[in-house]
Scaffold this motif. Structure first.
Motif, PDB file in Angstrom:
ATOM      1  N   VAL A 105      44.126  27.870  43.950  1.00 65.00           N
ATOM      2  CA  VAL A 105      43.260  28.864  44.581  1.00 65.00           C
ATOM      3  C   VAL A 105      44.096  30.073  44.987  1.00 65.00           C
ATOM      4  CG1 VAL A 105      41.636  27.124  45.395  1.00 65.00           C
ATOM      5  CG2 VAL A 105      43.538  27.831  46.866  1.00 65.00           C
ATOM      6  N   PRO A 106      43.456  31.221  45.243  1.00 64.89           N
ATOM      7  CA  PRO A 106      44.208  32.402  45.699  1.00 64.89           C
ATOM      8  C   PRO A 106      44.956  32.132  47.004  1.00 64.89           C
ATOM      9  CG  PRO A 106      42.010  33.035  44.973  1.00 64.89           C
ATOM     10  CD  PRO A 106      42.034  31.531  44.996  1.00 64.89           C
ATOM     11  N   VAL A 107      45.965  32.950  47.270  1.00 65.98           N
ATOM     12  CA  VAL A 107      46.850  32.710  48.415  1.00 65.98           C
ATOM     13  C   VAL A 107      46.311  33.298  49.706  1.00 65.98           C
ATOM     14  CG1 VAL A 107      48.852  32.632  46.908  1.00 65.98           C
ATOM     15  CG2 VAL A 107      48.229  34.794  48.015  1.00 65.98           C
ATOM     16  N   GLY A 108      45.279  34.153  49.648  1.00 60.77           N
ATOM     17  CA  GLY A 108      44.810  34.813  50.858  1.00 60.77           C
ATOM     18  C   GLY A 108      45.757  35.940  51.244  1.00 60.77           C
ATOM     19  N   ASP A 109      45.979  36.109  52.525  1.00 60.47           N
ATOM     20  CA  ASP A 109      46.868  37.162  53.024  1.00 60.47           C
ATOM     21  C   ASP A 109      48.318  36.709  52.853  1.00 60.47           C
ATOM     22  OD1 ASP A 109      48.177  39.201  54.291  1.00 60.47           O
ATOM     23  OD2 ASP A 109      47.411  38.750  56.304  1.00 60.47           O
ATOM     24  N   GLU A 110      48.966  37.252  51.840  1.00 57.38           N
ATOM     25  CA  GLU A 110      50.333  36.827  51.530  1.00 57.38           C
ATOM     26  C   GLU A 110      51.287  37.098  52.685  1.00 57.38           C
ATOM     27  OE1 GLU A 110      53.634  37.287  47.924  1.00 57.38           O
ATOM     28  OE2 GLU A 110      51.577  38.017  47.683  1.00 57.38           O
TER      29      GLU A 110
END
Length: 375
Positions: free
Chosen positions: A70-75
């Motif tokens: 899944v995407p990492v969100g706020d890196e």
């Protein structure tokens, strides 16, 4: 010999957010090829898939997993780069460390040791690796299983490397999952001025009656391996921003997580019967998600459970909790059990796995291979 930690780090460094692969499956192909596996790339649509098999006869044990994440969100919120594969404080950090690149690495490391110690073992070991588990799940495992069936690769048993433990290794294995049914319920009325309600027909109170009836109904009290079916209202939308206007319609959405007392058809019929008792003034559209499945406790579940006990000293619960996984597709072909790492940080910022847990899982998978092929 293959090192689970090194392979997991290399996999994490492939930023394979669904449906991108970014070299993850090529890395697996090279590694498995060196262990004597015949690797077949199976792209469907924009999804890369890999099937690898060592041996041609039975019995046939398959490991199913996914390299997509899944995407990492706020890196910026991450303590370590989400695709850096950083080792710190006895933990491996990165997107996919627990879900599920660490699990894949552990199985391959266990297989490498098993093959080294038992080069002429009977039967076959295979891996079904998809890049579409975290996405639509249309061009991944389900398509590869169809290809496997057509080409003589249907396994006798399967282990899915989902992170199955809530807190500690040895807590749980999963032998099934609940089904998922979603619906949109719409009630129509007649728009009008709030000062003249007799000239309008307000759908909001009607919708409330329908939702109360659905929420108050006990669908069941559970079954031998599943908790009670749960219906949860997830959205109510009137679409009206005016304080002095009675709306023309009202809409709600709900989801049902159901056990093996139901299938899609019987559950949909039950929901309609509840609504019909309130009144006929509704429209409903169902969206069928995952079907319910169970691998009844038996030889395969017992073998995996005992392998966990042999390594951890704990007897894992046989659970059906949690969301959906690709095991629902595998269950249509052979007995399947989910067994993997701890799921406490999956899909979160700073997803990580303890290195000792990675070593424990490698040992568990190795014990599964020994008990299955050397009996």
């Amino acid at each position: 010999m293959t090192d689970a930690l090194a392979l997991a780090r290399d996999l994490i460094r492939c930023p394979s957010i669904t449906p991108k692969d970014e070299g993850a499956q090529d890395l697996l192909s090279r590694t498995l090829g060196g262990l004597g596996f015949t690797c077949t790339n199976l792209p469907f649509g924009d999804v890369k898939n890999l099937f690898a098999r060592r041996g041609t006869d039975g019995p046939h044990l398959c490991f199913a997993g996914h390299t997509d994440v899944v995407p990492v969100g706020d890196e910026k919120s991450w303590s370590h780069s989400p695709f850096g594969g950083t080792v710190a404080d006895g933990k491996l950090y990165g997107r996919g460390a627990a879900d599920m690149k660490g699990n894949i690495a552990a199985f391959i490391a266990a297989t490498a040791t098993f093959v080294h110690n038992n080069p002429d073992h009977k039967g076959s070991i295979s891996l079904l690796i998809t890049g579409d588990e975290e996405g639509p799940a249309v061009n991944g495992t389900v398509r590869v299983l169809e290809w496997m069936a057509k080409n003589g690769h249907t396994p006798d048993v399967c282990i899915v490397g989902e992170p199955s433990n809530p807190k500690e290794m040895g807590d749980e294995i999963k032998i099934g999952r609940r089904g998922s049914l979603s619906a949109t319920l719409t009630v129509h009325g007649k728009q009008g001025h709030v000062a003249y309600p007799h000239l309008a027909d307000n759908p909001v109170p009607k919708l409330a009656h329908y939702l109360v009836a659905l929420s108050d109904t006990v669908l069941d009290v559970g079954s031998a391996h599943f908790p009670a079916t749960s219906l949860q209202v997830t959205n109510v939308d009137i679409g009206n921003t005016a304080e002095n206007v009675i709306p023309a319609r009202a809409t709600a959405m709900f989801n049902v997580r159901f056990n093996d007392r139901w299938d899609f058809e019987t559950l949909e019929n039950k929901i309609r019967s509840i609504l019909d008792r309130v009144g006929p003034d509704y429209d409903i559209v169902f969206r069928r998600g995952a079907h319910v499945f169970i691998t009844a406790p038996g030889e395969w579940t017992g073998l995996v459970r005992q392998a966990v006990t042999d390594i951890t000293g704990k007897t894992p619960a046989m659970s059906t909790a949690g969301g959906t996984s690709d095991a629902r597709f595998v269950s249509q072909y052979c007995p399947v059990v989910e067994c993997g790492l701890i799921n406490e940080t999956i899909h979160q910022v700073d997803e990580h796995v303890r290195i000792t847990d990675l070593e424990t899982l490698t040992a568990i998978y190795g014990r599964v291979l020994e008990k299955y092929f050397l009996r």
